[in-house]
Design an enzyme around this catalytic site. Structure first.
Site, PDB file in Angstrom:
ATOM      1  N   ASP A 108       0.855  -1.207   0.209  1.00  0.00           N
ATOM      2  CA  ASP A 108       0.067   0.045  -0.108  1.00  0.00           C
ATOM      3  C   ASP A 108       0.630   1.183  -0.152  1.00  0.00           C
ATOM      4  O   ASP A 108       1.449   1.531   0.896  1.00  0.00           O
ATOM      5  CB  ASP A 108      -1.006   0.001   1.168  1.00  0.00           C
ATOM      6  CG  ASP A 108      -2.195   1.130   1.273  1.00  0.00           C
ATOM      7  OD1 ASP A 108      -2.048   1.862   0.194  1.00  0.00           O
ATOM      8  OD2 ASP A 108      -2.797   1.428   2.328  1.00  0.00           O
ATOM      9  N   ASP A 326      -0.748   5.262  -7.249  1.00  0.00           N
ATOM     10  CA  ASP A 326      -1.239   4.273  -6.352  1.00  0.00           C
ATOM     11  C   ASP A 326      -1.184   2.843  -6.600  1.00  0.00           C
ATOM     12  O   ASP A 326      -1.468   2.627  -7.823  1.00  0.00           O
ATOM     13  CB  ASP A 326      -2.596   4.822  -5.729  1.00  0.00           C
ATOM     14  CG  ASP A 326      -3.074   3.940  -4.803  1.00  0.00           C
ATOM     15  OD1 ASP A 326      -2.258   3.644  -3.847  1.00  0.00           O
ATOM     16  OD2 ASP A 326      -4.215   3.377  -4.773  1.00  0.00           O
TER      17      ASP A 326
END
Length: 453
Positions: A108, A326
């Site tokens: 993440d 991301d």
């Protein structure tokens, strides 16, 4: 409870190892696997799950940045339906403890804390691997409230009773209101790179030992044991390893081939000979300090440069908007107005019936469906950043799939974010070696065969 002196010794050893590795120009290597790999899902099921995860992920990032519009989802649960979807995209494998206990955590880049579920586990979700047990590790230690790692947490307290006086008790929350709760500890992290040059054992890394209430979308996928934060904060894995950079190279997102991730600079990063593109990582007082912001200037579809002012992609002073790259978002998410322009530009240049508006899909004739070598022509999609151009290959923004009626469709891998933020997803990052230069505050990417990196 182990003494603080042991912990300080472990931390000093970790610093020495990370510094010597950096001096030698080495890189720690490990692998990423897709969360859906090996589950027997069809291509259509995989792509649908990707789209739903992207919506859920966008809701989280928009909430964290304050970019949520009145029409956007309030949370990942609102988008996905309770228990129906998880945001997990890639799982990174490593071991914690001496001897190592296996962990598969969600990679993440949008968060910092590294955490895994731990024994005793009265309030944990089910997972396929055994829970990490600090009692089985000769190098585990609890971190005190006065430690620098504990002070970096937004929410922490000093434990008492069974937890030990002065032990750091943490709560770490995400934008979708999911959270993990437990004790902050330290232990040796073991990375098996597949050979002696890239394998490493680094002692004294801080992580969350989550054992009394871990909840949220990650709990709906029993393959993951926690989260490995790769954000810009001090508790993230790259920050704790004190590496100047990290990189990954995503293989086909609908396949099962593992993707490499490297912490430190690989010697052969530019071995392909392809042109390297480099763009600054943007930092601003109003930005979410964890996120990796880019300066997106324009988007071109075929012959049409979308009439979007640069301000539509800019990061506002209050921290809203901006463009983020991301790892946890599947397909690129665009502000509603920008998505509408992209949608209309493709429709104007593709002479096929439209079967869906989001994602935008076109019906493909049965004849051409059978002749896979004769793919329908599709306009190029080009993203212009400050100093860099991402000229996407077809497979990085187009996907083909059949609908429920057996009709073959050609779809564009982009969705509306529902707010002011633009999110560059991992579908668009396929077959690119993406390097986060933390010391130079830059992001570079170069085309690569990711299964050979």
């Amino acid at each position: 409870m182990r003494k603080l002196t042991l912990l300080l010794a472990l931390l000093a050893a970790a610093l020495a190892i990370s510094c010597s590795a950096a001096a030698a120009g080495g890189a720690i290597r490990t692998q990423l696997t897709r969360a859906d790999a090996g589950r027997g899902l069809t291509r259509r099921q995989l792509l649908r799950r990707m789209a739903r995860r992207s919506k859920a992920r966008a809701a989280r990032l928009l909430s964290a940045s304050g970019s949520t519009s009145s029409s956007s989802p309030a949370s990942a649960t609102a988008v996905a339906g309770k228990g129906q979807v998880t945001e997990i995209e890639y799982l990174i494998s490593f071991g914690i403890g001496t001897p190592p206990q296996p962990v598969q955590a969600t990679l993440d880049t949008g968060s910092d804390l590294v955490w895994t579920q731990c024994q005793p586990c009265p309030s944990c979700y089910a997972q396929s691997l055994p829970y990490y047990d600090p009692r089985l590790s000769a190098t585990s230690a609890s971190l005190p409230c006065v430690s620098s790692a504990c002070r970096q947490l937004d929410l922490s307290s000093c434990g008492a009773r069974d937890w030990g006086n002065g032990t750091c008790v943490y709560t770490y929350s995400y934008g979708d209101r999911s959270s993990t709760n437990g004790l902050l500890g330290a232990d040796t992290f073991n990375f098996d790179g597949g050979d002696t040059d890239t394998a490493a054992a680094v002692p004294g890394l801080a992580f969350g030992c989550g054992w009394f209430n871990n909840n949220g979308p990650f709990s709906s996928n029993a393959t993951g044991t926690g989260v490995a934060g790769f954000g810009r904060g001090g508790l993230s894995l790259p920050s704790q390893l004190k590496v100047d950079n990290f990189s990954y190279c995503f293989t086909d997102v609908t396949g099962s081939t593992p993707s490499p991730v490297l912490l430190g600079l690989p010697a052969n990063l530019y071995a392909t000979g392809a042109a390297v593109q480099t763009t600054p990582l943007i930092q601003s007082p109003g930005a979410v300090p964890t996120f990796y912001y880019l300066s997106l200037k324009s988007i071109t579809v075929g012959s049409t440069r979308l009439p979007v002012p640069e301000s539509a992609f800019a990061l506002a002073r209050n921290g809203s908007g901006g463009t983020v790259i991301d790892s946890g978002t599947s397909v690129t998410m665009l502000p509603p107005v920008v998505y509408g322009l992209l949608h209309d530009a493709f429709i104007a240049q593709v002479d096929l019936p439209v079967t869906s508006d989001e994602p935008l899909c076109f019906a493909v004739s049965g004849k051409k469906k059978k002749q896979k070598q004769q793919q329908e022509e599709v306009p190029k999609l080009v993203l212009e950043f400050e100093g860099a151009t991402l000229d996407l290959q077809r497979e990085s923004y187009v996907f083909e799939m059949e609908d429920d009626g057996g009709q073959s469709n050609m779809c564009i891998a982009a969705l509306s974010s529902g707010g002011g933020m633009t999110i560059i997803g991992n579908y668009q990052q396929q077959n690119l070696h993406v390097l986060y230069d933390l010391a130079g505050n830059k992001l570079s990417f170069v085309p690569a065969h990711c299964d050979r990196v």
